[in-house]
Design an enzyme around this catalytic site. Structure first.
Site, mmCIF file in Angstrom:
data_model
loop_
_atom_site.group_PDB
_atom_site.id
_atom_site.type_symbol
_atom_site.label_atom_id
_atom_site.label_comp_id
_atom_site.label_asym_id
_atom_site.label_seq_id
_atom_site.Cartn_x
_atom_site.Cartn_y
_atom_site.Cartn_z
ATOM 1 N N GLU A 268 0.785 -1.229 0.000
ATOM 2 C CA GLU A 268 0.000 0.000 0.000
ATOM 3 C C GLU A 268 0.822 1.286 0.000
ATOM 4 O O GLU A 268 0.339 2.316 0.497
ATOM 5 C CB GLU A 268 -0.913 -0.006 1.224
ATOM 6 C CG GLU A 268 -0.196 0.142 2.585
ATOM 7 C CD GLU A 268 0.109 -1.156 3.297
ATOM 8 O OE1 GLU A 268 0.206 -2.203 2.628
ATOM 9 O OE2 GLU A 268 0.288 -1.138 4.525
ATOM 10 N N HIS A 301 -8.383 -3.502 -0.614
ATOM 11 C CA HIS A 301 -7.570 -3.576 0.601
ATOM 12 C C HIS A 301 -6.450 -2.523 0.569
ATOM 13 O O HIS A 301 -6.295 -1.740 1.513
ATOM 14 C CB HIS A 301 -6.988 -4.993 0.722
ATOM 15 C CG HIS A 301 -6.137 -5.194 1.937
ATOM 16 N ND1 HIS A 301 -6.610 -5.726 3.107
ATOM 17 C CD2 HIS A 301 -4.834 -4.912 2.170
ATOM 18 C CE1 HIS A 301 -5.644 -5.777 3.999
ATOM 19 N NE2 HIS A 301 -4.540 -5.281 3.454
ATOM 20 N N GLU A 302 -5.703 -2.509 -0.523
ATOM 21 C CA GLU A 302 -4.565 -1.566 -0.584
ATOM 22 C C GLU A 302 -5.063 -0.122 -0.607
ATOM 23 O O GLU A 302 -4.466 0.749 0.003
ATOM 24 C CB GLU A 302 -3.662 -1.855 -1.790
ATOM 25 C CG GLU A 302 -3.142 -3.289 -1.878
ATOM 26 C CD GLU A 302 -2.548 -3.833 -0.597
ATOM 27 O OE1 GLU A 302 -1.968 -3.051 0.180
ATOM 28 O OE2 GLU A 302 -2.675 -5.056 -0.349
ATOM 29 N N GLU A 324 -3.707 -3.919 9.736
ATOM 30 C CA GLU A 324 -4.092 -5.059 8.888
ATOM 31 C C GLU A 324 -5.462 -5.633 9.272
ATOM 32 O O GLU A 324 -6.291 -5.889 8.400
ATOM 33 C CB GLU A 324 -3.009 -6.144 8.898
ATOM 34 C CG GLU A 324 -1.682 -5.700 8.263
ATOM 35 C CD GLU A 324 -1.822 -5.187 6.833
ATOM 36 O OE1 GLU A 324 -2.861 -5.422 6.184
ATOM 37 O OE2 GLU A 324 -0.874 -4.515 6.364
HETATM 38 N N1 SER Z 1 1.017 -4.420 3.945
HETATM 39 C C1 SER Z 1 0.752 -5.251 2.824
HETATM 40 C C2 SER Z 1 -0.686 -5.635 2.847
HETATM 41 O O1 SER Z 1 -1.140 -6.293 3.730
HETATM 42 C C3 SER Z 1 1.703 -6.380 2.699
HETATM 43 O O2 SER Z 1 1.533 -7.423 3.545
HETATM 44 O O3 SER Z 1 -1.448 -5.223 2.056
HETATM 45 ZN ZN ZN Z 2 -2.792 -4.866 4.320
#
Ligand code: SER
Ligand code: ZN
Length: 511
Positions: A268, A301-302, A324
């Site tokens: 990200e 997610h990103e 996360e």
């Molecule tokens: N931070 C990154 C993600 O979880 C790589 O693990 O998207």
């Molecule tokens: Zn992540």
């Protein structure tokens, strides 16, 4: 040269120095890349220990030059051993220029700056930035960055970094340069650079405040048309984050690059996500429904990390689940709102039972917030991500959507631009809901899956249904004695015809 000494959460102290500004120059040559970083450092007034000279993390490279406040340092004025770069003396404020030389083609660790299939790219999470230049490579060092990249025009027509493009031009010898500036303070793990011969598709998104954001997805020429689905998903994610979380995008550009050799699924980095190509490219002729949905999830997610992770980041790596777990919860909700909520839930529970439960009852069992680590890269686990998301889901269930969102608003209001902890997150949720989450916090510090049993008895005379829940978590190497966890329980009563009913409406339901 890695250290095998564990780091402990209880030993965390504020950093002795801060870095307010980092101006990086990358000169990409045929076989090597020269990096000069100009750092504005100052002592941190929050650090209460004894004053000592500056120590930066460093990687496995040679230092070429060092100046402090413009004066070249002699080699006895600093010490560099491939793990730490130390000054023999440090003033309270200092501007350091450090020059190093890197060999990206020889870098097979896939962290720091490396070359994958003719493309230069970086991976800095968790502790990879120190492989690029000496730095205080810890997430509570929040710095504004500029990044100038110089390279051959033919080999590297595309030169990308975080933030907004502010300058570019031609240089002698068929070379060119670009300069990127990221106005938002960020930890070093979010730094990114990409250079190479890439094509892109382009689109735009107008935010709720009327700001135009240019969207670009980069890939090799033969793959660029396969990025259309990812682009549609990015726009869905931007819209959804505005609608559901009231969060808008903040830079002029949002760029994604698909890379063949990429260790993580995706990363990200602020304004410049780097993805494993499999989470970007979809050929409509051969991709399955599952492929399309995975791309939507990972793109989402990103993108969602821009607020949960980037704008509000981690005080230390023990807090990894703060970004996360919360961001997985957000991507699950995104997928649920756009597709089938029940199909999404079944898939996530299946994943939890198949992979996280065994992790939590085996030799790898660790709390969602670990107390210690040797190499942080080993903690990108199902427990931190998936169990972490379930903890957010339980808080959401306890508070309800409206109060949860009030807590989120408070979170961004109070902590924007800061590096914080899981306690900080729980404190805004407790404040918004006027509830006490002290016992709930045990979920973050105790490992293991609780086994819950329910006993049900119904007294027809008093028409009283009694449900009794018991829980047991088996001891493991993390804790001998497991304490009871705060477990929200949701239940419904179903009558013989399969319809949901309440006790008042059907007093004899459970006889
Ligand atoms: N931070 C990154 C993600 O979880 C790589 O693990 O998207
Ligand atoms: Zn992540």
């Amino acid at each position: 040269m890695t250290s095998h000494a564990p780091k402990f959460l209880k030993d965390h102290t504020p950093p002795e120095f801060l870095i307010d500004q980092a101006d990086l120059v990358f000169d990409i040559q045929k076989n090597s890349t020269w990096v000069v970083s100009s750092l504005k450092l100052r002592r941190n007034t929050l650090f209460t220990g004894k004053k000592s000279p500056l120590v930066l993390h460093m990687g496995d490279y040679e230092i070429q030059s060092v100046t402090a406040d413009g004066i070249p340092l002699q080699t006895h004025e600093y010490n560099a051993d491939g793990r730490h770069f130390q000054l023999t003396d440090t003033k309270d404020h200092v501007s350091l220029d450090i020059g190093v030389v890197l060999y990206p083609k020889k870098n097979t660790r896939l962290e720091g700056l490396y070359k994958s299939n003719h493309i230069f790219c970086t991976q800095c999470e968790a502790e990879g930035f120190r492989q690029i230049t000496p730095f205080l490579d810890r997430p509570d060092i929040m710095t504004t960055y500029s990044c100038t990249i110089i390279a051959d025009k033919k080999e590297c027509p595309v030169l990308l970094s975080n933030g907004n493009l502010v300058d570019s031009g031609d240089l002698e010898g068929n070379r060119h340069y670009v300069r990127w500036e990221d106005p938002f303070k960020k930890p070093s793990y979010l730094f990114a650079l990409v250079a190479g011969d890439l094509c892109n598709i382009q689109d735009k998104f107008i935010t709720g405040s009327g700001k135009k954001v240019t969207l670009k997805i980069f890939a090799k020429q033969n793959n660029v048309e396969k990025c259309r689905h990812a682009m549609a998903c990015l726009k869905q994610a931007m819209q959804w984050d505005q609608d559901r979380f009231n969060l808008r995008y903040d830079l002029d550009t949002y760029q994604i690059v698909a890379i063949d050799d990429f260790n993580a699924g995706a990363m990200e980095n602020k304004g410049l996500n780097i993805f494993n190509a499999k989470y970007v490219l979809a050929d409509p002729k051969s991709a399955t429904d599952e492929d399309f949905m995975n791309i939507q999830k990972v793109i989402g997610h990103e993108y969602f990390h821009n607020w949960t992770g980037n704008r509000v980041t981690l005080k230390n790596w023990f807090q990894l689940s703060l970004k996360e777990g919360l961001t997985v919860f957000r991507d699950q909700e995104f997928s649920s709102d756009l597709n089938s909520r029940s199909v999404e839930r079944i898939a996530n529970v299946k994943k939890l039972r198949m992979f996280q439960f065994p992790e939590d009852s085996g030799p790898m069992a660790h709390p969602v917030r670990p107390d210690s680590y040797i190499k942080m890269d080993n903690f990108y686990t199902m427990t931190v991500y998936e169990k972490g998301a379930e903890l957010i889901r339980m808080i959401h269930q306890l508070l309800g959507e409206t109060t949860f969102q009030e807590g989120m608003t408070l979170y961004f209001k109070r902590f924007d631009g800061m590096a914080v902890t899981i306690e900080d997150f729980l404190s805004v949720m407790a404040q918004a809901s006027q509830s006490d989450l002290t016992q709930f916090k045990l979920w973050y510090t105790q490992s293991g899956t609780p086994m819950v049993a329910m006993d049900r008895s119904y007294d027809p005379d008093t028409q009283k249904l009694t449900l009794t829940f018991t829980q047991q978590t088996l001891p493991d190497r993390n804790q001998d004695i497991k304490l009871p966890l705060h477990i929200p329980v949701q239940f419904a009563l179903i009558d013989a015809a399969g319809n949901e009913a309440t006790l008042q409406e059907h007093p004899s339901l459970l006889q």
